[in-house]
Design a protein around this motif. Structure first.
Motif, PDB file in Angstrom:
ATOM      1  N   ILE A   1     -10.980   1.566 -10.343  1.00 41.03           N
ATOM      2  CA  ILE A   1      -9.715   0.565 -10.642  1.00 41.03           C
ATOM      3  C   ILE A   1      -9.181   1.294 -11.803  1.00 41.03           C
ATOM      4  O   ILE A   1      -9.900   1.265 -12.944  1.00 41.03           O
ATOM      5  CB  ILE A   1     -10.185  -0.784 -10.862  1.00 41.03           C
ATOM      6  CG1 ILE A   1     -10.537  -1.772  -9.528  1.00 41.03           C
ATOM      7  CG2 ILE A   1      -8.854  -1.695 -11.089  1.00 41.03           C
ATOM      8  CD1 ILE A   1     -11.253  -2.648  -9.597  1.00 41.03           C
TER       9      ILE A   1
ATOM     10  N   MET B   1      -5.853  -5.177 -11.262  1.00 48.04           N
ATOM     11  CA  MET B   1      -5.897  -6.013 -10.036  1.00 48.04           C
ATOM     12  C   MET B   1      -6.600  -7.467 -10.198  1.00 48.04           C
ATOM     13  O   MET B   1      -6.975  -7.705 -11.285  1.00 48.04           O
ATOM     14  CB  MET B   1      -6.250  -5.495  -8.864  1.00 48.04           C
ATOM     15  CG  MET B   1      -7.923  -5.557  -9.027  1.00 48.04           C
ATOM     16  SD  MET B   1      -8.500  -4.604  -7.656  1.00 48.04           S
ATOM     17  CE  MET B   1      -9.335  -6.178  -6.766  1.00 48.04           C
TER      18      MET B   1
ATOM     19  N   LEU C   1      -9.899  -6.860   0.924  1.00 42.73           N
ATOM     20  CA  LEU C   1     -10.000  -5.393   0.622  1.00 42.73           C
ATOM     21  C   LEU C   1     -11.357  -5.026   1.471  1.00 42.73           C
ATOM     22  O   LEU C   1     -12.349  -5.421   1.578  1.00 42.73           O
ATOM     23  CB  LEU C   1     -10.521  -5.297  -0.837  1.00 42.73           C
ATOM     24  CG  LEU C   1     -10.133  -3.928  -1.501  1.00 42.73           C
ATOM     25  CD1 LEU C   1      -8.650  -3.429  -1.418  1.00 42.73           C
ATOM     26  CD2 LEU C   1     -10.729  -3.719  -2.691  1.00 42.73           C
TER      27      LEU C   1
ATOM     28  N   VAL D   1       0.841  -1.331  -0.029  1.00 44.01           N
ATOM     29  CA  VAL D   1      -0.107   0.137  -0.003  1.00 44.01           C
ATOM     30  C   VAL D   1       0.901   1.145   0.069  1.00 44.01           C
ATOM     31  O   VAL D   1       1.800   1.435   0.752  1.00 44.01           O
ATOM     32  CB  VAL D   1      -0.942   0.046   1.367  1.00 44.01           C
ATOM     33  CG1 VAL D   1      -1.817   1.416   1.423  1.00 44.01           C
ATOM     34  CG2 VAL D   1      -1.905  -1.162   1.241  1.00 44.01           C
TER      35      VAL D   1
ATOM     36  N   GLU E   1       0.661  -7.629  -4.910  1.00 42.74           N
ATOM     37  CA  GLU E   1      -0.600  -6.780  -5.412  1.00 42.74           C
ATOM     38  C   GLU E   1      -0.311  -5.443  -4.702  1.00 42.74           C
ATOM     39  O   GLU E   1      -0.035  -5.416  -3.461  1.00 42.74           O
ATOM     40  CB  GLU E   1      -1.875  -7.208  -4.851  1.00 42.74           C
ATOM     41  CG  GLU E   1      -3.233  -6.718  -5.503  1.00 42.74           C
ATOM     42  CD  GLU E   1      -3.719  -7.110  -6.792  1.00 42.74           C
ATOM     43  OE1 GLU E   1      -4.818  -6.467  -7.290  1.00 42.74           O
ATOM     44  OE2 GLU E   1      -3.390  -8.343  -7.103  1.00 42.74           O
TER      45      GLU E   1
ATOM     46  N   THR F   1       3.834  -1.916  -9.783  1.00 43.35           N
ATOM     47  CA  THR F   1       2.807  -2.781 -10.432  1.00 43.35           C
ATOM     48  C   THR F   1       3.416  -3.381 -11.704  1.00 43.35           C
ATOM     49  O   THR F   1       3.383  -4.490 -12.143  1.00 43.35           O
ATOM     50  CB  THR F   1       1.454  -2.240 -10.786  1.00 43.35           C
ATOM     51  OG1 THR F   1       0.830  -1.696  -9.450  1.00 43.35           O
ATOM     52  CG2 THR F   1       0.470  -3.180 -11.208  1.00 43.35           C
TER      53      THR F   1
ATOM     54  N   ARG G   1      -2.103  -1.522  -3.965  1.00 46.25           N
ATOM     55  CA  ARG G   1      -2.935  -0.723  -4.037  1.00 46.25           C
ATOM     56  C   ARG G   1      -2.672   0.563  -3.497  1.00 46.25           C
ATOM     57  O   ARG G   1      -1.841   0.938  -2.731  1.00 46.25           O
ATOM     58  CB  ARG G   1      -4.191  -1.237  -3.348  1.00 46.25           C
ATOM     59  CG  ARG G   1      -4.011  -1.778  -2.026  1.00 46.25           C
ATOM     60  CD  ARG G   1      -5.076  -2.474  -1.483  1.00 46.25           C
ATOM     61  NE  ARG G   1      -5.401  -3.753  -2.048  1.00 46.25           N
ATOM     62  CZ  ARG G   1      -5.930  -4.842  -1.218  1.00 46.25           C
ATOM     63  NH1 ARG G   1      -6.261  -4.597   0.123  1.00 46.25           N
ATOM     64  NH2 ARG G   1      -6.000  -6.002  -2.088  1.00 46.25           N
TER      65      ARG G   1
ATOM     66  N   ILE H   1      -4.971  -0.666 -11.099  1.00 41.21           N
ATOM     67  CA  ILE H   1      -4.526  -0.260  -9.714  1.00 41.21           C
ATOM     68  C   ILE H   1      -5.897   0.050  -9.096  1.00 41.21           C
ATOM     69  O   ILE H   1      -6.769   1.131  -9.458  1.00 41.21           O
ATOM     70  CB  ILE H   1      -3.466   0.753  -9.753  1.00 41.21           C
ATOM     71  CG1 ILE H   1      -2.149   0.006 -10.275  1.00 41.21           C
ATOM     72  CG2 ILE H   1      -3.532   1.143  -8.473  1.00 41.21           C
ATOM     73  CD1 ILE H   1      -1.240   1.097 -10.606  1.00 41.21           C
ATOM     74  N   PRO H   2      -6.221  -0.717  -8.061  1.00 43.35           N
ATOM     75  CA  PRO H   2      -7.412  -0.012  -7.165  1.00 43.35           C
ATOM     76  C   PRO H   2      -6.902   1.139  -6.237  1.00 43.35           C
ATOM     77  O   PRO H   2      -6.009   1.065  -5.516  1.00 43.35           O
ATOM     78  CB  PRO H   2      -7.714  -1.350  -6.342  1.00 43.35           C
ATOM     79  CG  PRO H   2      -6.290  -2.233  -6.359  1.00 43.35           C
ATOM     80  CD  PRO H   2      -5.804  -1.657  -7.453  1.00 43.35           C
ATOM     81  N   GLU H   3      -7.648   2.354  -6.517  1.00 43.69           N
ATOM     82  CA  GLU H   3      -7.250   3.404  -5.906  1.00 43.69           C
ATOM     83  C   GLU H   3      -8.210   3.465  -4.699  1.00 43.69           C
ATOM     84  O   GLU H   3      -9.363   4.101  -4.733  1.00 43.69           O
ATOM     85  CB  GLU H   3      -7.592   4.584  -6.958  1.00 43.69           C
ATOM     86  CG  GLU H   3      -6.675   4.413  -8.169  1.00 43.69           C
ATOM     87  CD  GLU H   3      -6.900   5.614  -9.121  1.00 43.69           C
ATOM     88  OE1 GLU H   3      -6.123   5.422 -10.053  1.00 43.69           O
ATOM     89  OE2 GLU H   3      -7.289   6.568  -8.858  1.00 43.69           O
ATOM     90  N   MET H   4      -7.895   3.041  -3.420  1.00 42.85           N
ATOM     91  CA  MET H   4      -8.643   3.252  -2.325  1.00 42.85           C
ATOM     92  C   MET H   4      -8.107   4.177  -1.257  1.00 42.85           C
ATOM     93  O   MET H   4      -8.060   3.904  -0.212  1.00 42.85           O
ATOM     94  CB  MET H   4      -8.230   1.757  -1.683  1.00 42.85           C
ATOM     95  CG  MET H   4      -8.507   0.682  -2.502  1.00 42.85           C
ATOM     96  SD  MET H   4     -10.122   0.182  -3.151  1.00 42.85           S
ATOM     97  CE  MET H   4     -11.006   0.053  -1.540  1.00 42.85           C
TER      98      MET H   4
ATOM     99  N   TYR I   1     -14.685   3.331  -5.363  1.00 47.98           N
ATOM    100  CA  TYR I   1     -13.143   3.733  -5.601  1.00 47.98           C
ATOM    101  C   TYR I   1     -12.798   3.041  -7.247  1.00 47.98           C
ATOM    102  O   TYR I   1     -13.269   1.895  -7.442  1.00 47.98           O
ATOM    103  CB  TYR I   1     -12.523   2.794  -4.542  1.00 47.98           C
ATOM    104  CG  TYR I   1     -12.985   2.992  -3.058  1.00 47.98           C
ATOM    105  CD1 TYR I   1     -12.219   4.244  -2.705  1.00 47.98           C
ATOM    106  CD2 TYR I   1     -14.014   2.623  -2.686  1.00 47.98           C
ATOM    107  CE1 TYR I   1     -12.590   4.775  -1.295  1.00 47.98           C
ATOM    108  CE2 TYR I   1     -14.160   2.968  -1.454  1.00 47.98           C
ATOM    109  CZ  TYR I   1     -13.492   4.158  -0.756  1.00 47.98           C
ATOM    110  OH  TYR I   1     -13.854   4.232   0.715  1.00 47.98           O
TER     111      TYR I   1
END
Lengths: 252, 89
Positions: free
Chosen positions: B46, B1, B9, A102, A125, A113, A127, B50-53, B44
């Motif tokens: 993606i 992802m 998540l 993260v 992974e 990535t 994020r 990339i997941p943008e959290m 959110y």
């Protein structure tokens, strides 16, 4: 200094580092990043085993080497940058485990990535997220690692509350970070430069350990402590320490 | 992802889990998509796999509104008009 301003500055600064180093890997800058990384506790073999571009020389320890990771572990790396510690951890947890990085800087997450994809790593992974508001389920992680990042968080207690929340009972944190040996001069505390250089946000060692205890951790132990001298002004020599801390979340 | 990463998540704001996943564009991995917290109605994006959290204060309306507009026909209706932190007026 306002928290949001600090976050913005840190983000901008680290985006510049991520972008800058993409162009410089044919020059000597990568080898110097490797030299820095060797000085703070990575072995040359470890560094040669992972993508060059993942090594930016921004850490202050080698938490993966100290974390005793096992096959199948779920590991969370806070402030994963270009991915150095995620890639090292991914080898140790194997395909039955996973490592999640993260970071709040888009450029770093993009870079990490891409590197993971190039290497065909299926157990990692990345994020985009923030340490003080983690996008991770409660009680879901075996080991939280982090390398020279918590000091950049304006609200460290919130960060440690989040770490405690996401760890499984029986899980642990193994974190390398900078702390100070006594108080820092006021002008250093107020400098943005010193913030992003990991120094202005560093807490006194005792306060740092006390916060970890306050949020609920047990068996808190400093497993490594060395003076941090890289890029530190004369005025601050001997005042900055790099520590690696281990702490456990007991089974409820 | 990767889809299996939805496992752990959670919404960074209210920590709700599991979150809802909508896939817009997919190769081996999800390239573009949407993650929704059904509890607080935050969404959110993606993007680029990339997941943008990020929490609200670190998000940019100038980046997220074009994403919403681009995919609004694929967004759940309630998120388009009631979603947080950004929605169509």
């Amino acid at each position: 200094m306002e928290n949001e301003k600090v976050k913005d500055y840190v983000k901008k600064r680290y985006a510049e580092i991520a972008n800058g180093s993409q162009n410089c890997c044919s020059s000597s800058c990568c080898s110097s990043s490797k030299d820095i990384s060797e000085n703070i506790g990575y072995s040359r073999k470890e560094l040669d085993d992972i993508p060059n571009e993942a090594v930016l020389g921004l850490g202050c320890g080698n938490p993966v080497a100290l974390a005793g990771l096992k096959q199948g572990n779920i590991v969370l790396d806070l402030g994963s940058g270009a991915g150095i510690d995620v890639f090292l951890a991914s080898k140790r947890v194997g395909v039955s485990g996973k490592v999640i990085g993260v970071d709040m800087t888009e450029a770093m997450i993009n870079k990490a990535t891409t590197l993971a994809k190039d290497r065909g790593l299926i157990n990692v992974e990345f994020r985009l997220g923030e340490i003080e508001a983690l996008p991770i389920e409660d009680n879901s992680v075996d080991v939280v690692i982090s390398n020279c990042v918590i000091n950049l968080c304006p609200n460290k207690k919130k960060a440690f509350i989040e770490i405690f929340r996401v760890l499984k009972g029986g899980g642990r944190l193994v974190i390398s970070d900078l702390v100070t040996n006594g108080k820092l001069p006021k002008e250093v505390k107020q400098s943005f430069e010193a913030w992003a250089g990991c120094i202005a946000g560093a807490l006194e060692k005792d306060i740092y350990l006390k916060i970890i205890e306050e949020v609920g951790f047990s068996k808190i132990k400093i497993i490594k402590e060395i003076p941090y001298t890289f890029d530190v002004s004369k005025q601050l020599q001997g005042k900055i320490l790099s520590i690696s801390v281990e702490a456990h979340k007991m089974v409820a | 992802m990767k889809k299996r990463l939805m496992d752990i998540l959670a919404c960074p704001i209210d920590k709700h889990h599991p979150l809802d996943l909508y896939v817009f564009k997919e190769n081996e991995e999800i390239e573009e998509g949407l993650i929704v917290c059904s509890k607080c109605l935050r969404w959110y994006p993606i993007r680029d796999e990339i997941p943008e959290m990020l929490p609200d204060e670190l998000r940019k309306e100038s980046e997220d509104m074009p994403f919403l507009k681009k995919w609004k026909d694929h967004f759940p209706q309630n998120i388009v008009f009631e979603g947080k932190p950004f929605r169509l007026k």
